[in-house]
Structures are given as C-alpha cells and as structure tokens.
Write a protein that holds these residues in place. Structure first.
Motif, PDB file in Angstrom:
ATOM      1  N   ILE A 115       0.875  -1.170   0.000  1.00  0.00           N
ATOM      2  CA  ILE A 115       0.000   0.000   0.000  1.00  0.00           C
ATOM      3  C   ILE A 115       0.910   1.217   0.000  1.00  0.00           C
ATOM      4  CG2 ILE A 115      -1.787   1.295   1.221  1.00  0.00           C
ATOM      5  CD1 ILE A 115      -2.676  -1.363   2.482  1.00  0.00           C
ATOM      6  N   MET A 116       0.834   2.009  -1.040  1.00  0.00           N
ATOM      7  CA  MET A 116       1.769   3.110  -1.225  1.00  0.00           C
ATOM      8  C   MET A 116       1.826   4.038  -0.011  1.00  0.00           C
ATOM      9  SD  MET A 116       1.646   6.193  -4.022  1.00  0.00           S
ATOM     10  CE  MET A 116       0.230   6.906  -3.180  1.00  0.00           C
ATOM     11  N   ARG A 117       0.688   4.512   0.443  1.00  0.00           N
ATOM     12  CA  ARG A 117       0.682   5.481   1.547  1.00  0.00           C
ATOM     13  C   ARG A 117       1.201   4.872   2.845  1.00  0.00           C
ATOM     14  NH1 ARG A 117      -1.556  10.158   0.035  1.00  0.00           N
ATOM     15  NH2 ARG A 117      -2.943  10.176  -1.774  1.00  0.00           N
ATOM     16  N   ARG A 118       0.914   3.589   3.055  1.00  0.00           N
ATOM     17  CA  ARG A 118       1.438   2.932   4.250  1.00  0.00           C
ATOM     18  C   ARG A 118       2.953   2.807   4.170  1.00  0.00           C
ATOM     19  NH1 ARG A 118      -1.209  -2.661   6.083  1.00  0.00           N
ATOM     20  NH2 ARG A 118      -2.936  -1.222   6.535  1.00  0.00           N
ATOM     21  N   ILE A 120       5.010   4.800   2.584  1.00  0.00           N
ATOM     22  CA  ILE A 120       5.579   6.134   2.829  1.00  0.00           C
ATOM     23  C   ILE A 120       5.535   6.457   4.321  1.00  0.00           C
ATOM     24  CG2 ILE A 120       5.229   8.601   2.442  1.00  0.00           C
ATOM     25  CD1 ILE A 120       4.239   7.879  -0.367  1.00  0.00           C
ATOM     26  N   ARG A 121       4.433   6.112   4.974  1.00  0.00           N
ATOM     27  CA  ARG A 121       4.308   6.390   6.412  1.00  0.00           C
ATOM     28  C   ARG A 121       5.355   5.619   7.209  1.00  0.00           C
ATOM     29  NH1 ARG A 121       3.963  10.050   9.930  1.00  0.00           N
ATOM     30  NH2 ARG A 121       2.721   9.596  11.781  1.00  0.00           N
ATOM     31  N   GLU A 124       8.601   7.425   6.801  1.00  0.00           N
ATOM     32  CA  GLU A 124       8.610   8.673   7.576  1.00  0.00           C
ATOM     33  C   GLU A 124       8.863   8.406   9.054  1.00  0.00           C
ATOM     34  OE1 GLU A 124       5.557  11.367   4.817  1.00  0.00           O
ATOM     35  OE2 GLU A 124       4.795  10.272   6.560  1.00  0.00           O
ATOM     36  N   GLU A 152       6.311   5.880  -7.319  1.00  0.00           N
ATOM     37  CA  GLU A 152       5.134   5.941  -6.444  1.00  0.00           C
ATOM     38  C   GLU A 152       5.433   6.598  -5.102  1.00  0.00           C
ATOM     39  OE1 GLU A 152       2.437   2.128  -7.759  1.00  0.00           O
ATOM     40  OE2 GLU A 152       4.247   1.736  -6.605  1.00  0.00           O
ATOM     41  N   ILE A 153       6.583   6.287  -4.516  1.00  0.00           N
ATOM     42  CA  ILE A 153       6.908   6.849  -3.199  1.00  0.00           C
ATOM     43  C   ILE A 153       7.698   8.151  -3.313  1.00  0.00           C
ATOM     44  CG2 ILE A 153       6.882   4.553  -2.144  1.00  0.00           C
ATOM     45  CD1 ILE A 153       9.958   4.714  -1.987  1.00  0.00           C
ATOM     46  N   GLU A 154       7.906   8.607  -4.550  1.00  0.00           N
ATOM     47  CA  GLU A 154       8.624   9.853  -4.831  1.00  0.00           C
ATOM     48  C   GLU A 154      10.053   9.826  -4.302  1.00  0.00           C
ATOM     49  OE1 GLU A 154       6.182  13.080  -3.414  1.00  0.00           O
ATOM     50  OE2 GLU A 154       4.679  12.768  -4.974  1.00  0.00           O
TER      51      GLU A 154
END
Length: 246
Positions: A115-118, A120-121, A124, A152-154
């Motif tokens: 899951i892309m946003r997960r 990245i989190r 972070e 995707e994760i930049e």
C-alpha cells in the motif's frame, strides 16, 4: 555534520547479491553485511526502501526458456523474492533496524500487502520497507519494480547495487580493458545495449526523472557514500542531466 544528498532512496538488490560466493541460495554473512550498511544510512535519517530480486533461487525467464509457462515461471520468481525479503528483514531486525516487508501478492501471514501510503508512512517513521513479489504481475522484472515503486513513493534516486563498481562498455570481469562510464543518459544506455536495466524500467525512470546510480555493493560503506553524494560508480540520468547538477 554533512547532510545526506538524498533523503528518500530505493535500493535495488539483485538476488545474486544475496548469494555471495555460493552463487545460489542465501549467504547469511552477505545478508548481515548488507544489513549493517543499510543501518549506517538509516541512522542518518535517510528514508530507505529496498527492492529485492530472486535470481539466486529462481529465474522466471530461465524457466520459461525450458518450456515452462512464462506466467507460472514468473510467479515462482516473485515467491523467490519474498524469501529473500524475509531473510533481509530478519537481518535488519537483528541489527536493530525496524523493518516492514510489503508484497505485491497478498500473503498476510508473513508480510503486509503493498500500500503506497502505508509504505511512505513507515519510511517517515524511520522504518526500512522491503518491497517483494515484484509488481505482482508476470512479464515485469524487479528492475521495473524498483522504477515503479520509486516513482510511487517519490524517491529521489535508485541505488542499483552490483558486483562491479559501475557500468562498463563490456563485462570487466571478462575483458580487462573494459572502459567505465562515469555518467550516462538513459537513451545512451539503451542505445548501447549496456544491460543495466530493461527498457521498461529505463523508460519509467526517464519519464519520472529518477536518476540511477550503479555501484559496487561489495565495498563496505558504499551505500552511505552514494547517499551522501560521493561520486562513485556510474550516474545515469536524463539526456542533459549530471550527478553534479542533480
């Protein structure tokens, strides 16, 4: 203290890199050495994701060349990358590096789904994220996975770990007179047929302006050197891009 040049990176590890001198399987000493290098980088606040290959266990292309259905062979290769990811995760955790493995094929008992946003989190929060099972689709290499996940994760750069210290005009392990490139454009790399990555991966990197640095993983500390901007290996960028200007 000197700050890292890149603060979010994707490290691409081939399956063969994990095999060490064995040539196949997983060498625990090699995996631990890689984990120590990753720890050095993460301790400086760098957000790091890893894409692992599976060629030390199974290569889908080789299987299909011998008559196996290509999709089936590729799925077997994806499962091999999961084995490598779990080995690396275990080594990182042993060295005190908080790590999460995400797979493109769901196997919730052993890893998170991608899951892309997960992802990245997690980064972070200082966790290393290992992307396994390729893109989840046959016919795509793990080089393409690295390019796709980096977009995707930049991520600012893809660090492509090899057994040689950069890109050469021919195999330096066979030809002693091989010439090393300090910098290349993606177009030049493709036109010369240098085999650094497949055309799909190169196109993704080029379209999304993600540079690739090819370097020697066997020299301890090289991951940190690249992240901090030391000019080692070969820098591959856009047509007029350059390591000094990136």
């Amino acid at each position: 203290m000197v700050a890292p040049k890149y603060w979010r990176v994707v490290l691409k590890l081939s399956g063969e890199a994990l095999a060490g001198s064995f040539g196949y399987g997983i060498d625990p000493d090699v995996v631990n050495a890689i984990a120590r290098q990753i720890k050095e980088v993460v301790e400086h606040g760098v957000q790091l994701a890893v894409v692992v290959g599976g060629g030390n266990i199974w290569r889908g292309v080789a299987g299909s060349a011998k008559g196996m259905d290509r999709a089936t062979a590729d799925y077997m290769g994806m499962l091999a990358t999961v084995m490598n990811a779990l080995a690396l995760q275990d080594a990182l955790q042993t060295h005190g590096v908080d790590t999460r493995t995400q797979t493109a094929i769901e196997m919730k008992e052993i890893a998170e789904p991608y899951i892309m946003r997960r992802a990245i989190r997690h980064m972070e929060k200082g966790r290393v994220v290992i992307f396994a099972a390729g893109t989840g689709n046959p016919y795509f290499s793990t080089d393409t996975t690295a390019a796709l996940r980096a977009a995707e994760i930049e991520a600012q750069v893809i660090l492509m770990a090899k057994r040689v210290d950069g890109v050469y005009d021919c195999d330096p392990l066979i030809h002693p007179g091989a010439i090393k490139f300090e910098e290349l454009s993606f177009i030049e790399m493709i036109n010369r047929g240098l085999g650094v990555m497949d055309a799909t991966a190169a196109s993704l990197c080029m379209d999304n302006k993600i540079p690739v640095i090819v370097f020697d993983l066997n020299q301890h500390g090289n991951i940190k050197k690249v992240v901090f901007g030391e000019k080692i290996g070969t820098y591959i960028g856009g047509e007029f891009d350059g390591q000094g200007d990136s």
